[in-house]
Design a protein around this motif. Structure first.
Motif, PDB file in Angstrom:
ATOM      1  N   GLU A  29       0.807  -1.223   0.000  1.00 44.22           N
ATOM      2  CA  GLU A  29       0.000   0.000   0.000  1.00 44.22           C
ATOM      3  C   GLU A  29       0.843   1.278   0.000  1.00 44.22           C
ATOM      4  O   GLU A  29       0.493   2.227  -0.705  1.00 44.22           O
ATOM      5  N   PRO A  30       1.965   1.355   0.747  1.00 44.21           N
ATOM      6  CA  PRO A  30       2.746   2.600   0.693  1.00 44.21           C
ATOM      7  C   PRO A  30       3.304   2.912  -0.687  1.00 44.21           C
ATOM      8  O   PRO A  30       3.605   4.070  -0.991  1.00 44.21           O
ATOM      9  N   LEU A  31       3.463   1.877  -1.529  1.00 41.83           N
ATOM     10  CA  LEU A  31       4.062   2.057  -2.853  1.00 41.83           C
ATOM     11  C   LEU A  31       3.027   2.013  -3.976  1.00 41.83           C
ATOM     12  O   LEU A  31       3.378   2.030  -5.153  1.00 41.83           O
ATOM     13  N   MET A  32       1.753   1.978  -3.615  1.00 42.86           N
ATOM     14  CA  MET A  32       0.703   1.945  -4.623  1.00 42.86           C
ATOM     15  C   MET A  32       0.729   3.200  -5.491  1.00 42.86           C
ATOM     16  O   MET A  32       1.104   4.277  -5.035  1.00 42.86           O
ATOM     17  N   GLU A  33       0.287   3.048  -6.742  1.00 42.34           N
ATOM     18  CA  GLU A  33       0.044   4.234  -7.563  1.00 42.34           C
ATOM     19  C   GLU A  33      -1.071   5.047  -6.901  1.00 42.34           C
ATOM     20  O   GLU A  33      -2.123   4.504  -6.565  1.00 42.34           O
ATOM     21  N   PRO A  34      -0.841   6.322  -6.654  1.00 43.29           N
ATOM     22  CA  PRO A  34      -1.863   7.106  -5.944  1.00 43.29           C
ATOM     23  C   PRO A  34      -3.190   7.124  -6.690  1.00 43.29           C
ATOM     24  O   PRO A  34      -3.239   7.263  -7.905  1.00 43.29           O
ATOM     25  N   LEU A  60       4.150  14.729   0.647  1.00 37.84           N
ATOM     26  CA  LEU A  60       4.988  14.003  -0.301  1.00 37.84           C
ATOM     27  C   LEU A  60       6.038  13.161   0.437  1.00 37.84           C
ATOM     28  O   LEU A  60       6.259  12.002   0.102  1.00 37.84           O
ATOM     29  N   HIS A  61       6.709  13.740   1.411  1.00 39.00           N
ATOM     30  CA  HIS A  61       7.754  13.062   2.198  1.00 39.00           C
ATOM     31  C   HIS A  61       8.756  12.359   1.289  1.00 39.00           C
ATOM     32  O   HIS A  61       8.884  11.129   1.291  1.00 39.00           O
ATOM     33  N   ALA A  62       9.457  13.178   0.517  1.00 42.27           N
ATOM     34  CA  ALA A  62      10.362  12.664  -0.507  1.00 42.27           C
ATOM     35  C   ALA A  62      11.556  11.937   0.103  1.00 42.27           C
ATOM     36  O   ALA A  62      12.324  12.515   0.876  1.00 42.27           O
ATOM     37  N   CYS A  63      11.698  10.659  -0.236  1.00 40.83           N
ATOM     38  CA  CYS A  63      12.806   9.856   0.282  1.00 40.83           C
ATOM     39  C   CYS A  63      12.927   8.580  -0.544  1.00 40.83           C
ATOM     40  O   CYS A  63      11.980   8.160  -1.205  1.00 40.83           O
ATOM     41  N   ARG A  71       9.067   8.247  -8.763  1.00 38.63           N
ATOM     42  CA  ARG A  71       7.671   8.177  -8.335  1.00 38.63           C
ATOM     43  C   ARG A  71       7.042   9.570  -8.312  1.00 38.63           C
ATOM     44  O   ARG A  71       5.884   9.737  -8.706  1.00 38.63           O
ATOM     45  N   ILE A  72       7.783  10.571  -7.861  1.00 37.75           N
ATOM     46  CA  ILE A  72       7.268  11.942  -7.883  1.00 37.75           C
ATOM     47  C   ILE A  72       6.986  12.376  -9.313  1.00 37.75           C
ATOM     48  O   ILE A  72       5.957  13.010  -9.597  1.00 37.75           O
ATOM     49  N   ASP A  73       7.876  12.020 -10.248  1.00 35.04           N
ATOM     50  CA  ASP A  73       7.642  12.358 -11.661  1.00 35.04           C
ATOM     51  C   ASP A  73       6.333  11.758 -12.162  1.00 35.04           C
ATOM     52  O   ASP A  73       5.566  12.406 -12.889  1.00 35.04           O
ATOM     53  N   ALA A  74       6.054  10.512 -11.765  1.00 31.83           N
ATOM     54  CA  ALA A  74       4.807   9.870 -12.192  1.00 31.83           C
ATOM     55  C   ALA A  74       3.594  10.567 -11.574  1.00 31.83           C
ATOM     56  O   ALA A  74       2.550  10.711 -12.231  1.00 31.83           O
ATOM     57  N   ILE A  75       3.712  11.006 -10.329  1.00 31.07           N
ATOM     58  CA  ILE A  75       2.615  11.731  -9.679  1.00 31.07           C
ATOM     59  C   ILE A  75       2.377  13.059 -10.382  1.00 31.07           C
ATOM     60  O   ILE A  75       1.222  13.468 -10.606  1.00 31.07           O
ATOM     61  N   ARG A 111      12.534  20.498  -7.972  1.00 30.07           N
ATOM     62  CA  ARG A 111      12.698  20.522  -9.426  1.00 30.07           C
ATOM     63  C   ARG A 111      11.674  19.600 -10.086  1.00 30.07           C
ATOM     64  O   ARG A 111      11.094  19.930 -11.129  1.00 30.07           O
ATOM     65  N   ALA A 112      11.425  18.438  -9.473  1.00 30.77           N
ATOM     66  CA  ALA A 112      10.414  17.530 -10.023  1.00 30.77           C
ATOM     67  C   ALA A 112       9.025  18.161  -9.969  1.00 30.77           C
ATOM     68  O   ALA A 112       8.251  18.065 -10.934  1.00 30.77           O
ATOM     69  N   LEU A 113       8.693  18.831  -8.870  1.00 32.01           N
ATOM     70  CA  LEU A 113       7.378  19.470  -8.744  1.00 32.01           C
ATOM     71  C   LEU A 113       7.228  20.656  -9.685  1.00 32.01           C
ATOM     72  O   LEU A 113       6.096  21.051 -10.007  1.00 32.01           O
ATOM     73  N   SER A 114       8.337  21.226 -10.130  1.00 31.36           N
ATOM     74  CA  SER A 114       8.256  22.394 -11.010  1.00 31.36           C
ATOM     75  C   SER A 114       7.644  22.067 -12.370  1.00 31.36           C
ATOM     76  O   SER A 114       7.279  22.971 -13.124  1.00 31.36           O
ATOM     77  N   ARG A 115       7.514  20.774 -12.694  1.00 27.61           N
ATOM     78  CA  ARG A 115       6.862  20.388 -13.960  1.00 27.61           C
ATOM     79  C   ARG A 115       5.339  20.421 -13.871  1.00 27.61           C
ATOM     80  O   ARG A 115       4.661  20.219 -14.879  1.00 27.61           O
ATOM     81  N   LEU A 116       4.787  20.643 -12.699  1.00 25.76           N
ATOM     82  CA  LEU A 116       3.330  20.767 -12.579  1.00 25.76           C
ATOM     83  C   LEU A 116       2.849  21.967 -13.391  1.00 25.76           C
ATOM     84  O   LEU A 116       3.479  23.035 -13.365  1.00 25.76           O
ATOM     85  N   ARG A 117       1.713  21.815 -14.047  1.00 30.44           N
ATOM     86  CA  ARG A 117       1.199  22.866 -14.905  1.00 30.44           C
ATOM     87  C   ARG A 117      -0.308  23.044 -14.711  1.00 30.44           C
ATOM     88  O   ARG A 117      -1.053  22.065 -14.658  1.00 30.44           O
ATOM     89  N   ALA A 118      -0.721  24.300 -14.609  1.00 35.90           N
ATOM     90  CA  ALA A 118      -2.143  24.650 -14.555  1.00 35.90           C
ATOM     91  C   ALA A 118      -2.282  26.097 -15.005  1.00 35.90           C
ATOM     92  O   ALA A 118      -1.378  26.912 -14.758  1.00 35.90           O
TER      93      ALA A 118
END
Length: 300
Positions: A29-34, A60-63, A71-75, A111-118
């Motif tokens: 469950e901790p590694l499930m696709e959100p 997020l708790h990036a680690c 995984r962050i990139d996929a999110i 840097r990974a979150l900077s790809r978010l777009r809206a």
């Protein structure tokens, strides 16, 4: 009468079930696709003829290995695919696991979150771990955290007791971001907060609708009806939830604000179950999620 053979069968079955449950909680469950938790709400104070779509992530708790850059990139890709009007980030980007994981440096996850777009941008607040894990910020007791600097260096504004007026379609609205309520530990189950709800809402200078971003939901009883929607994280949905009830919730209100859409006195709150873990890399009955929310006026 319980025979020895029946007792052994039951004991073996119980042990197998416990092992399977532990394997699921730690290894799956901790590694499930959100999942995408979708909400459609209609606050009484929301103006007619105006609909707004919000995507949100929290905790997020990036680690490594639990919340890797891959995984962050996929999110990020999953959230961009929702095509929301605006994206909000609800705090706790730094690792909450210290004995079971390797923290990812703030510049990398930012840097990974900077790809978010809206169309109306990406907007952030901070969480308690963004303060707790920053020794320099703890010493100062102020806002200059590595998490804030990393987000802002990557073009994502951070709001701590501040508000901004945005225009969605033909109708403006306000995003108000609260500083963290549990920012500085002050003894057993005591914290000194940096939050200033009256000061934050004082920055709202028009009668346009207000959406409040607050990492912890504990502020909600004090939020006035003037605020159309409050968005929070922090609880991880309890992180372990059995038949909808969480034995441990990091809130002074217990399970009252553990997860989901809560309405009190016609005021609306949505608490995200979040993405990562703290204390232990375990989730059970509280799968990781991102939010997709449509806000519109009540039906006539």
């Amino acid at each position: 009468m319980l025979t020895r053979r029946a007792f052994l069968r039951g004991a073996i079955a119980g042990a197998a079930s416990a092992f399977a449950g532990a394997a699921y909680a730690f290894g799956y469950e901790p590694l499930m696709e959100p999942r995408v938790a979708r909400y459609r709400i209609a606050p009484r104070v929301w103006p007619k003829g105006f609909a707004l779509e919000i995507a949100a992530l929290s905790d997020l708790h990036a680690c490594e290995p639990w919340m890797s850059i891959e995984r962050i990139d996929a999110i990020v890709d999953r959230m961009n695919a929702l095509r929301p009007d605006v994206i909000v980030l609800l705090g706790d980007y730094v690792a909450g696991l210290h004995h079971f994981a390797t923290p990812i440096p703030a510049p990398q996850w930012a840097r990974a979150l900077s790809r978010l777009r809206a169309p109306l941008g990406v907007h952030a607040i901070l969480g308690n771990h963004d303060m707790w894990d920053d020794e320099t910020a703890q010493h100062r007791g102020r806002y200059e955290t590595a998490a804030r600097a990393a987000l802002e260096d990557n073009g994502i504004p951070v709001y701590e007791n501040a508000a901004v007026r945005l225009t969605g379609g033909a109708r403006p609205f306000w995003l108000a971001g609260l500083a963290d309520q549990f920012a500085i530990p002050a003894g057993r189950r005591k914290w000194n907060g940096l939050d200033d709800l009256p000061g934050t809402l004082a920055e709202v200078t028009t009668d346009d609708p207000v959406i409040l971003l607050a990492h912890e939901p504990d502020v909600f009883p004090r939020v006035p009806e003037r605020v159309a929607l409050t968005l929070c994280g922090h609880t991880h949905g309890g992180q372990v939830r059995i038949f909808g009830w969480a034995p441990i919730v990091p809130s002074l209100y217990g399970n009252r604000y553990v997860h989901g859409h809560i309405v009190e006195d016609e005021r609306h709150l949505i608490v995200s179950g979040g993405l990562g873990c703290t204390a232990l890399p375990v989730r059970f009955g509280a799968p990781p999620e991102v939010l997709h929310i449509r806000v519109e006026a009540p039906a006539a």
